[in-house]
Enzyme design. Sequence first.
Site, PDB file in Angstrom:
ATOM      1  N   LYS A   1       0.860  -1.195   0.000  1.00 58.17           N
ATOM      2  CA  LYS A   1       0.000   0.000   0.000  1.00 58.17           C
ATOM      3  C   LYS A   1       0.894   1.241   0.000  1.00 58.17           C
ATOM      4  CE  LYS A   1      -4.291   1.303   2.354  1.00 58.17           C
ATOM      5  NZ  LYS A   1      -4.970   1.282   3.662  1.00 58.17           N
ATOM      6  N   LEU A   2       0.629   2.129  -0.940  1.00 58.26           N
ATOM      7  CA  LEU A   2       1.425   3.352  -1.056  1.00 58.26           C
ATOM      8  C   LEU A   2       0.509   4.560  -1.139  1.00 58.26           C
ATOM      9  CD1 LEU A   2       4.060   2.267  -3.783  1.00 58.26           C
ATOM     10  CD2 LEU A   2       4.394   2.342  -1.298  1.00 58.26           C
TER      11      LEU A   2
END
Length: 221
Positions: A87-88
Site C-alpha cells: 500500500k502506497l
Amino acid sequence: MKFFLDTADLGEIREAVSWGVIDGVTTNPSLFAKTGGKLADFERHIGAICELCPGLPVSAESCAETAEGMVEDGRRLAAIADNVVVKLPISTEALAATHTLAQEGIAVNMTLIFTVPQALLAARAGARYVSPFVGRFDDIAEDGVEQLVQVCEAIHGFDFGHEVEIIGASIRTPHHVTEAALAGCDIATVPFKALKKAVRHPLTDRGLALFMEDWKKVEQA
Ligand SMILES: O=C[C@H](O)COP(=O)(O)O
C-alpha cells in the site's frame, strides 16, 4: 461488491473471516499503531494477518518517503507472503515506485486518493487497487460519495492494460457501504465496527424478538 476488512486487529479479522464475507484485509500505519504493536513486530504481524486469510489480498503500507525506499519496502513486504499487497499513499515518488513494483509483479494498492486525476494516475502507473476515500471528505463537510461516483466512472471506462479494482475506503457507516456498492466499487474496505452495524437493522431486531416471543407460545402449547 466484495468486502475487505479495514483493520490490523487479529481478533477482528479472525471473527469476520469466520462469517465468510471477507475477501481481503487493508491495514495502514494508524490501524497498526492501534494494536499496540512495535515497529519490530510489524512484518511478523502482517504475516499473522496473511495466515488468517490465506490467498486473500492483505494490504501493508510503506512509510518510506522516496521511490527507492518504497520499492525496497515493497519487495520486503511482498516477500512476507504471496497475498501481500503493497500500500502506497499517492505522490510522484509513489507513482514511480508503483511503476517499478508492478513490473516486478508486485501488486500495489494506491491509497489516500481523493480525486479523479489521482485515481487515473495511480491506475496508469500500474496500481492493482485504487483506494478513493469517502469518510474523510465528510470530515471536512464535503461530499465523499460524489467523488467516489466520479472515480468509479473514470476508472471503469478505461483500459489500463492491467486489472484495476476500486476499493471504496474510509467507509464508516452502512450508508457508505450502500453508496460504494451503488457507485460501482469493486470492493469496500470496512472497519469491523461498521461491518457489524451493517448486519443489524432495528426492524430485524424487532422481528427477531417477535419470532422468539411467538416461538415460546408454540413451545408452551
Ligand atoms: O486507510 C484507509 C482507511 O480506509 C481510512 O479510513 P479512515 O478515514 O476512517 O481512517
